[in-house]
Design a protein around this motif. Structure first.
Motif, PDB file in Angstrom:
ATOM      1  N   MET A   1      -2.600   9.049  -2.995  1.00 30.80           N
ATOM      2  CA  MET A   1      -3.310   9.298  -4.252  1.00 30.80           C
ATOM      3  C   MET A   1      -2.397  10.005  -5.251  1.00 30.80           C
ATOM      4  O   MET A   1      -2.382   9.680  -6.432  1.00 30.80           O
ATOM      5  N   ALA A   2      -1.624  10.969  -4.788  1.00 29.39           N
ATOM      6  CA  ALA A   2      -0.725  11.701  -5.689  1.00 29.39           C
ATOM      7  C   ALA A   2       0.360  10.781  -6.250  1.00 29.39           C
ATOM      8  O   ALA A   2       0.647  10.808  -7.450  1.00 29.39           O
ATOM      9  N   SER A   3       0.953   9.952  -5.396  1.00 28.60           N
ATOM     10  CA  SER A   3       2.016   9.071  -5.880  1.00 28.60           C
ATOM     11  C   SER A   3       1.463   8.018  -6.841  1.00 28.60           C
ATOM     12  O   SER A   3       2.111   7.670  -7.832  1.00 28.60           O
ATOM     13  N   GLY A   4       0.265   7.517  -6.570  1.00 24.51           N
ATOM     14  CA  GLY A   4      -0.338   6.548  -7.484  1.00 24.51           C
ATOM     15  C   GLY A   4      -0.654   7.164  -8.834  1.00 24.51           C
ATOM     16  O   GLY A   4      -0.447   6.542  -9.883  1.00 24.51           O
ATOM     17  N   THR A   5      -1.128   8.405  -8.820  1.00 25.48           N
ATOM     18  CA  THR A   5      -1.421   9.092 -10.072  1.00 25.48           C
ATOM     19  C   THR A   5      -0.147   9.355 -10.861  1.00 25.48           C
ATOM     20  O   THR A   5      -0.111   9.147 -12.081  1.00 25.48           O
ATOM     21  N   LYS A   6       0.911   9.783 -10.194  1.00 23.27           N
ATOM     22  CA  LYS A   6       2.185  10.021 -10.878  1.00 23.27           C
ATOM     23  C   LYS A   6       2.715   8.736 -11.501  1.00 23.27           C
ATOM     24  O   LYS A   6       3.227   8.739 -12.620  1.00 23.27           O
ATOM     25  N   ARG A   7       2.610   7.643 -10.773  1.00 21.69           N
ATOM     26  CA  ARG A   7       3.102   6.360 -11.285  1.00 21.69           C
ATOM     27  C   ARG A   7       2.314   5.942 -12.522  1.00 21.69           C
ATOM     28  O   ARG A   7       2.896   5.475 -13.505  1.00 21.69           O
TER      29      ARG A   7
ATOM     30  N   MET B   1      -2.774   2.218  -4.903  1.00 20.90           N
ATOM     31  CA  MET B   1      -2.386   3.352  -4.106  1.00 20.90           C
ATOM     32  C   MET B   1      -3.501   4.389  -4.055  1.00 20.90           C
ATOM     33  O   MET B   1      -3.768   4.937  -3.010  1.00 20.90           O
ATOM     34  N   VAL B   2      -4.083   4.639  -5.201  1.00 22.31           N
ATOM     35  CA  VAL B   2      -5.136   5.649  -5.256  1.00 22.31           C
ATOM     36  C   VAL B   2      -6.332   5.191  -4.428  1.00 22.31           C
ATOM     37  O   VAL B   2      -6.911   5.990  -3.677  1.00 22.31           O
ATOM     38  N   LEU B   3      -6.684   3.918  -4.523  1.00 21.63           N
ATOM     39  CA  LEU B   3      -7.827   3.412  -3.757  1.00 21.63           C
ATOM     40  C   LEU B   3      -7.553   3.438  -2.252  1.00 21.63           C
ATOM     41  O   LEU B   3      -8.442   3.769  -1.463  1.00 21.63           O
ATOM     42  N   LEU B   4      -6.343   3.097  -1.858  1.00 21.51           N
ATOM     43  CA  LEU B   4      -5.992   3.145  -0.441  1.00 21.51           C
ATOM     44  C   LEU B   4      -6.048   4.577   0.071  1.00 21.51           C
ATOM     45  O   LEU B   4      -6.554   4.834   1.172  1.00 21.51           O
ATOM     46  N   GLY B   5      -5.544   5.507  -0.722  1.00 14.09           N
ATOM     47  CA  GLY B   5      -5.606   6.917  -0.337  1.00 14.09           C
ATOM     48  C   GLY B   5      -7.030   7.399  -0.209  1.00 14.09           C
ATOM     49  O   GLY B   5      -7.393   8.114   0.734  1.00 14.09           O
ATOM     50  N   LEU B   6      -7.880   6.992  -1.142  1.00 14.30           N
ATOM     51  CA  LEU B   6      -9.285   7.377  -1.100  1.00 14.30           C
ATOM     52  C   LEU B   6      -9.974   6.778   0.122  1.00 14.30           C
ATOM     53  O   LEU B   6     -10.778   7.440   0.786  1.00 14.30           O
ATOM     54  N   LEU B   7      -9.645   5.534   0.460  1.00 18.30           N
ATOM     55  CA  LEU B   7     -10.204   4.890   1.638  1.00 18.30           C
ATOM     56  C   LEU B   7      -9.812   5.638   2.912  1.00 18.30           C
ATOM     57  O   LEU B   7     -10.650   5.866   3.799  1.00 18.30           O
ATOM     58  N   LEU B   8      -8.557   6.044   3.019  1.00 15.00           N
ATOM     59  CA  LEU B   8      -8.117   6.807   4.184  1.00 15.00           C
ATOM     60  C   LEU B   8      -8.856   8.138   4.282  1.00 15.00           C
ATOM     61  O   LEU B   8      -9.232   8.569   5.381  1.00 15.00           O
ATOM     62  N   LEU B   9      -9.073   8.788   3.151  1.00 17.89           N
ATOM     63  CA  LEU B   9      -9.804  10.052   3.165  1.00 17.89           C
ATOM     64  C   LEU B   9     -11.245   9.854   3.632  1.00 17.89           C
ATOM     65  O   LEU B   9     -11.762  10.645   4.427  1.00 17.89           O
ATOM     66  N   VAL B  10     -11.894   8.805   3.179  1.00 14.93           N
ATOM     67  CA  VAL B  10     -13.283   8.538   3.571  1.00 14.93           C
ATOM     68  C   VAL B  10     -13.369   8.222   5.058  1.00 14.93           C
ATOM     69  O   VAL B  10     -14.250   8.741   5.766  1.00 14.93           O
TER      70      VAL B  10
END
Length: 111
Positions: free
Chosen positions: A58-64, A1-10
């Motif tokens: 990214m937030a949901s992945g970090t919480k998990r 999740m965090v990596l997907l979120g980071l990819l979307l941000l980039v």
């Protein structure tokens, strides 16, 4: 999740920076292609949506991950407590057995 979120941000950052730095004053040329202004607006709007989605992922992945770490620590503590309780019960049973056999556990036998 965090990596997907980071990819979307980039990807969103590349789209926005491309719109800012690749536009020239004579026309709208975006990454080598002539595009209408409406298309450029849609790219900007989608970038905003992707940025929001990326941050949420990214937030949901970090919480998990944090939740999983807390559960792991709790399970390790419970296991350590069980092991300590079992050890105490074993020692108590050995002491009771020795007392039942008539051996004094407080003193060592002379050698």
């Amino acid at each position: 999740m965090v990596l997907l979120g980071l990819l979307l941000l980039v990807l969103s950052a590349v789209a926005v920076l491309g719109a800012i730095f690749l536009l020239d004053s004579s026309g709208v040329e975006y990454f080598g292609a002539d595009v209408p202004a409406v298309t450029l607006f849609v790219v900007g709007a989608l970038s905003v949506v992707f940025i929001g989605t990326g941050v949420r992922l990214m937030a949901s992945g970090t919480k998990r991950n944090l939740r999983a770490r807390k559960e792991l620590k709790r399970a390790e503590r419970a296991q350590a407590e069980r092991a300590q309780t079992e050890q105490a019960q074993t020692e108590q049973a050995q002491t009771e057995q020795a007392q039942a056999d008539g051996v004094d556990t407080d003193r060592e036998s002379p050698r």
